[in-house]
Design a protein around this motif. Structure first.
Motif, PDB file in Angstrom:
ATOM      1  N   ASP A 103      -5.937  14.020  11.052  1.00  0.00           N
ATOM      2  CA  ASP A 103      -5.874  12.900  11.994  1.00  0.00           C
ATOM      3  C   ASP A 103      -6.084  11.557  11.287  1.00  0.00           C
ATOM      4  N   GLY A 104      -5.431  11.405  10.129  1.00  0.00           N
ATOM      5  CA  GLY A 104      -5.434  10.142   9.407  1.00  0.00           C
ATOM      6  C   GLY A 104      -6.598   9.918   8.468  1.00  0.00           C
ATOM      7  N   ARG A 105      -7.514  10.874   8.377  1.00  0.00           N
ATOM      8  CA  ARG A 105      -8.699  10.692   7.520  1.00  0.00           C
ATOM      9  C   ARG A 105      -8.787  11.799   6.476  1.00  0.00           C
ATOM     10  N   PRO A 106      -9.168  11.457   5.250  1.00  0.00           N
ATOM     11  CA  PRO A 106      -9.311  12.504   4.230  1.00  0.00           C
ATOM     12  C   PRO A 106     -10.509  13.391   4.528  1.00  0.00           C
ATOM     13  N   VAL A 107     -10.322  14.686   4.307  1.00  0.00           N
ATOM     14  CA  VAL A 107     -11.353  15.677   4.608  1.00  0.00           C
ATOM     15  C   VAL A 107     -11.359  16.719   3.500  1.00  0.00           C
ATOM     16  N   ASN A 108     -12.537  17.151   3.106  1.00  0.00           N
ATOM     17  CA  ASN A 108     -12.646  18.319   2.231  1.00  0.00           C
ATOM     18  C   ASN A 108     -12.438  19.535   3.128  1.00  0.00           C
ATOM     19  N   GLU A 141     -12.519  23.531  14.101  1.00  0.00           N
ATOM     20  CA  GLU A 141     -12.786  22.107  14.309  1.00  0.00           C
ATOM     21  C   GLU A 141     -11.496  21.281  14.260  1.00  0.00           C
ATOM     22  N   ALA A 142     -10.452  21.855  13.713  1.00  0.00           N
ATOM     23  CA  ALA A 142      -9.173  21.160  13.599  1.00  0.00           C
ATOM     24  C   ALA A 142      -8.270  21.399  14.812  1.00  0.00           C
ATOM     25  N   GLN A 143      -8.757  22.091  15.823  1.00  0.00           N
ATOM     26  CA  GLN A 143      -7.956  22.391  17.020  1.00  0.00           C
ATOM     27  C   GLN A 143      -7.249  21.128  17.508  1.00  0.00           C
ATOM     28  N   GLY A 144      -5.926  21.185  17.614  1.00  0.00           N
ATOM     29  CA  GLY A 144      -5.128  20.073  18.114  1.00  0.00           C
ATOM     30  C   GLY A 144      -4.886  18.953  17.112  1.00  0.00           C
ATOM     31  N   ALA A 145      -5.375  19.097  15.895  1.00  0.00           N
ATOM     32  CA  ALA A 145      -5.280  18.021  14.901  1.00  0.00           C
ATOM     33  C   ALA A 145      -3.921  17.977  14.210  1.00  0.00           C
ATOM     34  N   GLU A 146      -3.646  16.802  13.664  1.00  0.00           N
ATOM     35  CA  GLU A 146      -2.493  16.606  12.777  1.00  0.00           C
ATOM     36  C   GLU A 146      -3.030  16.643  11.359  1.00  0.00           C
ATOM     37  N   ASP A 148      -2.475   3.739   1.589  1.00  0.00           N
ATOM     38  CA  ASP A 148      -2.086   3.438   2.969  1.00  0.00           C
ATOM     39  C   ASP A 148      -2.942   2.310   3.532  1.00  0.00           C
ATOM     40  N   ARG A 149      -4.211   2.275   3.130  1.00  0.00           N
ATOM     41  CA  ARG A 149      -5.124   1.202   3.579  1.00  0.00           C
ATOM     42  C   ARG A 149      -4.963  -0.062   2.759  1.00  0.00           C
ATOM     43  N   ASN A 150      -4.737   0.107   1.464  1.00  0.00           N
ATOM     44  CA  ASN A 150      -4.697  -1.028   0.545  1.00  0.00           C
ATOM     45  C   ASN A 150      -3.715  -0.703  -0.580  1.00  0.00           C
ATOM     46  N   PRO A 151      -2.462  -1.180  -0.485  1.00  0.00           N
ATOM     47  CA  PRO A 151      -1.469  -0.809  -1.497  1.00  0.00           C
ATOM     48  C   PRO A 151      -1.712  -1.428  -2.875  1.00  0.00           C
ATOM     49  N   LEU A 152      -2.584  -2.413  -2.956  1.00  0.00           N
ATOM     50  CA  LEU A 152      -2.856  -3.039  -4.253  1.00  0.00           C
ATOM     51  C   LEU A 152      -4.362  -3.036  -4.550  1.00  0.00           C
ATOM     52  N   PRO A 153      -4.941  -1.855  -4.697  1.00  0.00           N
ATOM     53  CA  PRO A 153      -6.390  -1.776  -4.909  1.00  0.00           C
ATOM     54  C   PRO A 153      -6.789  -2.200  -6.321  1.00  0.00           C
TER      55      PRO A 153
END
Length: 166
Positions: free
Chosen positions: A55-60, A68-73, A118-123
């Protein structure tokens, strides 16, 4: 053991599977979904080899129960390419800069780098260092990885600017 019906979307494809309640998302992706690109490294959340986007967030994925991922992308390394004939700019840059050596950490680093860009293309280097702080590479020494991320970021920023102009 009782199994739970799990409905998730992985790499844009709806998936339905039966999983045991204690099963990690990592194991469900690898064993039930057959997506073995996401790696099982330490299995305790220290190495980052299992990083996926939920759902758009990095996860281990080793630390998240599949239920816990039920319905998630979910986006895994297999879904990073925009289409089968085109590599993601990060994948291209990693190849150009020789940013992978053994390659075991690469899926997790590529996914985390995608989140960063995706958040900052020029970090800055410090932002890249912080962004990858949960991903361990034992082979490359990170210099080539940083170079590849900067290159991909510039390309992605240029592509975004062109699409805005069009």
């Amino acid at each position: 053991m009782n199994k739970i019906h799990l409905e998730i979307t992985v790499n844009g494809e709806a998936r339905s599977m039966m999983v045991e309640g204690h099963r990690s998302l990592l194991d469900a992706l690898r064993e039930e979904a057959g997506l073995t690109g996401t790696k099982k490294g330490c299995d305790v959340g220290d190495c980052g080899a299992c990083t996926v986007i939920v759902d758009g967030r990095p996860v281990n994925a080793c630390l998240m129960l599949a239920v816990e991922a039920q319905g998630a992308e979910i986006l895994t390394i297999e879904g990073l390419q925009p289409d089968p004939d085109t590599l993601h700019p990060l994948q291209e840059a990693f190849m150009e800069h020789g940013a992978s050596q053994c390659g075991f950490c690469s899926p997790g680093i590529l996914i985390m780098a995608k989140c960063l860009l995706d958040r900052n293309p020029l970090p800055s280097d410090e932002e890249i260092r912080f962004g990858l702080s949960g991903n361990i590479c034992r082979c490359t020494g990170y210099t080539k990885i940083f170079d590849a991320i900067r290159t991909a970021g510039r390309r992605m920023a240029a592509a975004r600017a062109q699409s805005v102009e069009a």
